[in-house]
Enzyme design. Structure first.
Site, PDB file in Angstrom:
ATOM      1  N   GLU A 159     -38.850 -21.868  -0.513  1.00 53.53           N
ATOM      2  CA  GLU A 159     -39.686 -22.925  -1.084  1.00 53.53           C
ATOM      3  C   GLU A 159     -39.826 -24.032  -0.059  1.00 53.53           C
ATOM      4  O   GLU A 159     -38.865 -24.367   0.646  1.00 53.53           O
ATOM      5  CB  GLU A 159     -39.096 -23.493  -2.378  1.00 53.53           C
ATOM      6  CG  GLU A 159     -39.860 -24.734  -2.854  1.00 53.53           C
ATOM      7  CD  GLU A 159     -39.950 -24.890  -4.352  1.00 53.53           C
ATOM      8  OE1 GLU A 159     -40.906 -25.542  -4.809  1.00 53.53           O
ATOM      9  OE2 GLU A 159     -39.090 -24.370  -5.058  1.00 53.53           O
ATOM     10  N   CYS A 163     -41.559 -24.838  -7.702  1.00 53.26           N
ATOM     11  CA  CYS A 163     -42.357 -25.941  -8.261  1.00 53.26           C
ATOM     12  C   CYS A 163     -43.639 -26.208  -7.482  1.00 53.26           C
ATOM     13  O   CYS A 163     -44.606 -26.710  -8.053  1.00 53.26           O
ATOM     14  CB  CYS A 163     -41.507 -27.205  -8.339  1.00 53.26           C
ATOM     15  SG  CYS A 163     -40.158 -27.095  -9.542  1.00 53.26           S
ATOM     16  N   ASN A 214     -44.026 -20.171 -12.659  1.00 57.70           N
ATOM     17  CA  ASN A 214     -42.679 -20.529 -12.209  1.00 57.70           C
ATOM     18  C   ASN A 214     -42.052 -21.512 -13.183  1.00 57.70           C
ATOM     19  O   ASN A 214     -42.609 -22.580 -13.429  1.00 57.70           O
ATOM     20  CB  ASN A 214     -42.730 -21.177 -10.821  1.00 57.70           C
ATOM     21  CG  ASN A 214     -41.380 -21.757 -10.429  1.00 57.70           C
ATOM     22  OD1 ASN A 214     -40.446 -21.041 -10.097  1.00 57.70           O
ATOM     23  ND2 ASN A 214     -41.262 -23.086 -10.502  1.00 57.70           N
ATOM     24  N   GLU A 215     -40.928 -21.149 -13.750  1.00 62.19           N
ATOM     25  CA  GLU A 215     -40.160 -22.053 -14.626  1.00 62.19           C
ATOM     26  C   GLU A 215     -40.988 -22.634 -15.762  1.00 62.19           C
ATOM     27  O   GLU A 215     -40.705 -23.726 -16.241  1.00 62.19           O
ATOM     28  CB  GLU A 215     -39.524 -23.192 -13.815  1.00 62.19           C
ATOM     29  CG  GLU A 215     -38.213 -22.815 -13.171  1.00 62.19           C
ATOM     30  CD  GLU A 215     -37.458 -24.023 -12.619  1.00 62.19           C
ATOM     31  OE1 GLU A 215     -37.927 -25.159 -12.757  1.00 62.19           O
ATOM     32  OE2 GLU A 215     -36.388 -23.808 -12.034  1.00 62.19           O
TER      33      GLU A 215
END
Length: 678
Positions: free
Chosen positions: A45, A238, A371-372
């Site tokens: 990331e 994120c 994502n998440e």
């Protein structure tokens, strides 16, 4: 590490009696579930300056003057004009250097790089720039400088570049560093009064990973290869969502000529006001083509993750997200990415891949969508993505998510939804304290299912598990240290034992610049010239390089069973004195591999009965231990302070059946791996 002490320990282990305190049984004759080739991998990331200023080899910050503050990263002097009608549509800005108006004055600009520009003595650096001379001819002087040095001259290396013609052209020269400077600057002077226009000012080490011009920093990329990862997830977590949808990571902006890749605002620029970096943007120089190329280089399966049309749910209300009838462009991004990775050269996106120098497909097998994310907004949006991918690319495995937590109502709701939508894998994230990784009664009371036994009770009929982001975060000390890395090793015995349900796992985050971090702990740390691998890196490497091909049953008598008949996994339960263990067989090498983690403060005697094996053997060993403070870690100055140490020891036999037996005294707070040829 004291090798003499280790040798003594092994000598002592060889004469231990068969009445060892902890007796384990490994059934070597019966192969269990296959271990996926993707079992242990890497998650990248762009946080902590992991891309620009890190893995990506570019040394110039804001090289195309596209930051919202156009000269951020630069100091300009003399007669400098910023224009925005340059040769690259998505990066239109450039500068014109003109006569300063006096022969004793100077025009030019100076770049600070990412926390300085690191150069090494006698190494060559490739300077390139797109330029034109409005009056037909001009010249610039390109220097590496150190303003703070007490030498007579600030500059220690210089080359001249002659610019001819009023048409944009790329000019490339090499400049050799005559000194090692971790925080140099790049300075450009206009040599005469004739104006010159400059765009995409770039400086790379010539010696990049694999020697590529738009390449990666060699030592950091090599560290990834050296881990032997099975999967590489990118471009992040994120940043895939973005603080807003327009700032999400968009893969189509990262392919094609590097000069025409637009700037993007990094999700991590302003997330933490207490770790704030106003100059954290993404040049997209390290884009999806480069990510796929890296996966190929390090022999890891690529796992790209794309937006599901939701901006970060932590940071936004419902209005910030794409509505259900606005999802088609996001769905197209997924389908087009598969074509870019795998499509023929005569397809739209396959052609772009071929034009970038890779006509052969990358053979992508996985795609992550979201994502998440959590709850109904995610579940509803995911459905049309799954339908579209299944219809056009039925062999691609889809990775969904259970949200940001490892337990709780939303986590459980996420798993139900992923089963209903028939996702192939579910991405779980857990950044948790020591007791979670140990699976203590207190942790189970607070969190529920945790520790090395976490996956023993999972439904074997549902999707597979992708432990996509995890790390042990020390309670009250959220930074890299030996103890938390050891507890990660203990937890990973549970991943290995449950390889039938766990298909892949990746520690997170991967990279951090010592001058630009926002999150820790991290696997690999670096400054502009040096790097070190954390103890967590070595834990991951020990597993990745010794994952085997099939699980072997490793059990011990249940200390809680009064009759002494029940056999259970070795997973730190009460009465096991902090021991965790797992075992695999490797068909490629013919080796039985046993991993034992001792999380207690005392050395532990173990006896491992290798049923199905006969005769004396030699076990090759790899030991990770540290005799100092549990808060210790490797550093830039001492990168090899805590590293695995290899050795060997003899395995004896039982008197009657001549069954192979391994006896050892496992050091306190250590991780030891044994490899025995079957």
């Amino acid at each position: 590490m004291n090798l003499k002490l280790i040798s003594c320990a092994f000598a002592f282990a060889g004469v231990l009696s068969a009445q060892a305190q902890h007796v384990m049984e490994v059934k070597t004759a019966k192969l269990g579930a296959p271990v996926s080739s993707t079992m242990y991998g890497l998650f990248f990331e762009d946080i902590n300056f992991a891309a620009d200023g890190g893995l990506y080899g570019e040394l110039v910050k804001n090289r195309s003057f596209e930051f919202p503050q156009s000269f951020m990263g630069w100091r300009v002097f003399g007669n400098v004009e910023l224009k925005n009608d340059g040769p690259f549509e998505r990066c239109p800005h450039y500068v014109v250097l003109s006569d300063p108006g006096h022969r004793e004055r100077r025009t030019g600009l100076q770049n600070e790089g990412y926390f300085g520009i690191g150069v090494e003595k006698d190494k060559e650096y490739r300077f390139s720039v797109w330029a034109k001379a409005p009056k037909g001819k001009s010249q610039i002087r390109v220097q590496l400088i150190n303003e703070q040095a007490m030498y007579e001259r600030q500059n220690f290396s210089e080359v001249k570049v002659d610019v001819t013609g009023n048409e944009w052209k790329k000019y490339t020269v090499t400049i050799k560093a005559t000194r090692t400077e971790p925080k140099a600057n790049l300075r450009i002077f206009l040599s005469n009064g004739n104006p010159v226009a400059l765009e995409h000012v770039s400086l790379f080490p010539v010696d990049t990973y694999k020697g590529r011009e738009n390449g990666l920093r060699r030592d950091l990329a090599q560290a990834l290869e050296d881990m032997h990862p099975g999967v590489f997830r990118f471009p992040g977590g994120c940043i895939v969502e973005g603080t807003t949808l327009d700032s999400r990571y968009q893969w189509k902006n990262t392919v094609g000529p590097v000069e025409n890749r637009p700037l993007n605002r990094n999700r991590w620029e302003d997330t933490f006001d207490y770790r704030y970096f106003a100059d954290y943007y993404q040049s997209y120089g390290l884009g999806f083509f480069e990510f796929f190329q890296l996966c190929e280089d390090i022999k890891a399966e690529p796992l790209p993750v794309l937006s599901v049309g939701l901006a970060c749910q932590f940071q936004n209300g419902e209005k910030a997200h794409a509505k259900m009838d606005e999802l088609q462009p996001f769905i197209d991004d997924c389908l087009d990415l598969i074509e870019f990775a795998n499509g023929p050269v005569d397809s739209k996106w396959g052609k772009i891949r071929a034009e970038m120098g890779h006509p052969e497909p990358f053979n992508m097998k996985y795609i992550g969508i979201g994502n998440e994310q959590w709850d109904t907004p995610y579940f509803e949006r995911l459905k049309p993505f799954v339908a579209a991918v299944r219809a056009k690319y039925p062999n691609i495995k889809i990775v969904g998510t259970s949200g940001p937590d490892s337990e709780g109502k939303m986590f459980e709701k996420g798993w139900v939804a992923m089963k209903e939508q028939k996702a192939d894998l579910v991405d779980e994230h857990f950044y948790r304290p020591e007791n979670w990784f140990l699976g203590t009664p207190e942790a189970k009371a607070k969190y529920g299912n945790c520790g090395a036994l976490r996956y023993d009770s999972y439904d074997r009929k549902g999707p597979k598990v992708f432990a996509g982001e995890y790390a042990c975060h020390g309670k009250g000390k959220k930074w890299n240290h030996y103890e938390t890395s050891l507890l990660e090793a203990a937890f990973m015995t549970g991943l290995e034992r449950n390889a039938d349900i766990v298909e892949m796992a990746t520690y997170a985050p991967l990279f951090a610049h010592v001058d630009g971090w926002q999150w820790r702990p991290d696997m690999i740390w670096y400054d502009n010239l040096r790097m070190f691998k954390s103890v967590s890196y070595y834990v991951q490497q020990m597993y990745a390089m010794n994952k085997g091909t099939n699980v072997l049953s490793l059990t011990t008598k249940d200390p809680a069973d009064a009759k002494g008949k029940k056999m259970v996994p070795v997973a730190g339960q009460e009465g096991m004195d902090g021991l965790f263990a797992s075992s695999v067989f490797d068909k490629n090498t013919g080796e039985v591999i046993v991993k034992v983690v001792n999380t207690s403060k005392q050395a532990q005697d173990i006896q491992v009965n290798l049923t199905g094996m006969k005769g004396e053997r030699t076990a090759e060993t790899l030991t990770l231990q540290h005799e100092g403070s549990m808060d210790d870690e490797n550093t830039l100055d001492k990168p090899n302070k805590i590293v695995p140490v290899s050795g060997s020891m003899k395995c004896g036999v039982t008197d009657k059946k001549q069954q192979t037996v391994l006896n050892d005294n496992v050091p306190a707070m250590s991780f030891r791996l044994y490899k025995i040829k079957k």
